[in-house]
Design a protein around this motif. Structure first.
Motif, PDB file in Angstrom:
ATOM      1  N   GLY A  73       0.794  -1.217   0.000  1.00 50.15           N
ATOM      2  CA  GLY A  73       0.000   0.000   0.000  1.00 50.15           C
ATOM      3  C   GLY A  73       0.827   1.268   0.000  1.00 50.15           C
ATOM      4  O   GLY A  73       0.289   2.357  -0.125  1.00 50.15           O
ATOM      5  N   GLN A  74       2.151   1.171   0.196  1.00 48.31           N
ATOM      6  CA  GLN A  74       2.994   2.349   0.226  1.00 48.31           C
ATOM      7  C   GLN A  74       4.380   1.963  -0.269  1.00 48.31           C
ATOM      8  O   GLN A  74       4.521   0.961  -0.963  1.00 48.31           O
ATOM      9  N   SER A 160      -2.457   3.205  15.520  1.00 45.82           N
ATOM     10  CA  SER A 160      -3.086   2.594  14.338  1.00 45.82           C
ATOM     11  C   SER A 160      -4.445   3.207  14.041  1.00 45.82           C
ATOM     12  O   SER A 160      -4.937   3.118  12.916  1.00 45.82           O
ATOM     13  N   SER A 161      -5.057   3.849  15.049  1.00 40.87           N
ATOM     14  CA  SER A 161      -6.394   4.434  14.864  1.00 40.87           C
ATOM     15  C   SER A 161      -6.368   5.606  13.885  1.00 40.87           C
ATOM     16  O   SER A 161      -7.394   5.928  13.283  1.00 40.87           O
ATOM     17  N   ILE A 162      -5.216   6.281  13.741  1.00 39.85           N
ATOM     18  CA  ILE A 162      -5.139   7.418  12.824  1.00 39.85           C
ATOM     19  C   ILE A 162      -4.378   7.062  11.545  1.00 39.85           C
ATOM     20  O   ILE A 162      -4.084   7.938  10.746  1.00 39.85           O
ATOM     21  N   SER A 163      -4.063   5.797  11.390  1.00 37.08           N
ATOM     22  CA  SER A 163      -3.312   5.382  10.206  1.00 37.08           C
ATOM     23  C   SER A 163      -4.222   5.301   8.988  1.00 37.08           C
ATOM     24  O   SER A 163      -5.378   4.884   9.077  1.00 37.08           O
ATOM     25  N   SER A 164      -3.699   5.726   7.860  1.00 35.33           N
ATOM     26  CA  SER A 164      -4.418   5.630   6.582  1.00 35.33           C
ATOM     27  C   SER A 164      -3.387   5.582   5.469  1.00 35.33           C
ATOM     28  O   SER A 164      -2.255   6.073   5.636  1.00 35.33           O
ATOM     29  N   PRO A 165      -3.720   4.993   4.316  1.00 34.67           N
ATOM     30  CA  PRO A 165      -2.750   4.933   3.213  1.00 34.67           C
ATOM     31  C   PRO A 165      -2.231   6.299   2.790  1.00 34.67           C
ATOM     32  O   PRO A 165      -1.039   6.462   2.522  1.00 34.67           O
ATOM     33  N   ALA A 166      -3.134   7.297   2.741  1.00 35.15           N
ATOM     34  CA  ALA A 166      -2.708   8.636   2.318  1.00 35.15           C
ATOM     35  C   ALA A 166      -1.739   9.258   3.325  1.00 35.15           C
ATOM     36  O   ALA A 166      -0.725   9.855   2.944  1.00 35.15           O
ATOM     37  N   LEU A 167      -2.052   9.110   4.631  1.00 31.37           N
ATOM     38  CA  LEU A 167      -1.175   9.658   5.666  1.00 31.37           C
ATOM     39  C   LEU A 167       0.169   8.945   5.673  1.00 31.37           C
ATOM     40  O   LEU A 167       1.222   9.579   5.795  1.00 31.37           O
ATOM     41  N   ASP A 168       0.150   7.617   5.544  1.00 29.71           N
ATOM     42  CA  ASP A 168       1.401   6.853   5.516  1.00 29.71           C
ATOM     43  C   ASP A 168       2.272   7.266   4.336  1.00 29.71           C
ATOM     44  O   ASP A 168       3.497   7.400   4.464  1.00 29.71           O
TER      45      ASP A 168
END
Length: 209
Positions: A73-74, A160-168
């Motif tokens: 994903g990244q 992990s609650s604030i993790s997202s593909p865009a943020l990563d």
């Protein structure tokens, strides 16, 4: 692999930190400790250690069988690849990651210790102009180190609650692409001729628009 690129960047930042430490804390020995040959040796050691580190990780990682797909994903980070592996041999890769983490921690500790010594030396400078000049020498390096370390730590330790593909992806770009890209620009802007040229360019662009 991204972790090896980060190690190479941190190694070069450590060499640059040593340059500032010698120039402020041991100015009379600067020519001896940081001659052209010494600088070339330190840069070569940083790149060579990063290359060997990357070679070990890459050889071991590509030997892992993947049984959980092959889509990431990244960026191609080793922990992401290990999630796709179904082999117990990934324990060897985890051991290599632990060794790399120790190397990174060693560089970080060296930078912190050097700046403690630098700040102690700067605060003993009697003139305000001298202190300002010393701090201006360190500020570009501190800016890059802070950007690199803060974004890398947040990227790997964020909940992990604030993790997202865009943020990563954004964080990966911030700590793996932006600091190396800024290094030549920030350090070169200390050159008065280049600063004047950039200023004239900006003024000319302003008048045209």
């Amino acid at each position: 692999m991204e972790i090896q690129e980060n190690y190479a960047e941190l190694s070069l930042l450590t060499v640059m930190c040593y340059d500032r430490y010698v120039s402020i804390c041991k100015p009379l020995h600067y020519g001896i400790l940081l001659g052209s040959r010494a600088c070339a040796h330190m840069a070569a050691a940083a790149w060579a250690s990063a290359f060997l580190n990357a070679l070990m990780h890459t050889a071991n990682t590509f030997s892992l069988p993947l049984c959980h797909g092959n889509a990431l994903g990244q960026f191609c980070e080793i922990p992401q690849i290990l999630k796709l592996s179904c082999s117990h041999s990934n324990l060897k890769e985890l051991w290599l990651i632990a060794v790399s983490s120790c190397l990174v921690l060693g560089c970080f500790v060296f930078i912190v210790f050097s700046y403690v010594q630098i700040f102690r030396a700067v605060l003993r400078i009697p003139s305000e102009q001298g202190r300002h000049k010393a701090f201006s020498t360190c500020f570009p390096h501190l800016t890059v180190v802070f950007l690199f370390v803060s974004t890398a730590i947040f990227a790997h330790l964020k909940p992990s609650s604030i993790s997202s593909p865009a943020l990563d992806m954004a964080l990966s770009v911030l700590y793996s692409v932006v600091p190396p890209a800024l290094n030549p620009l920030i350090y070169s802007l200390r050159n008065k001729d280049l600063s004047a040229a950039v200023r004239r360019l900006m003024i000319g662009w302003y008048h045209k628009h």
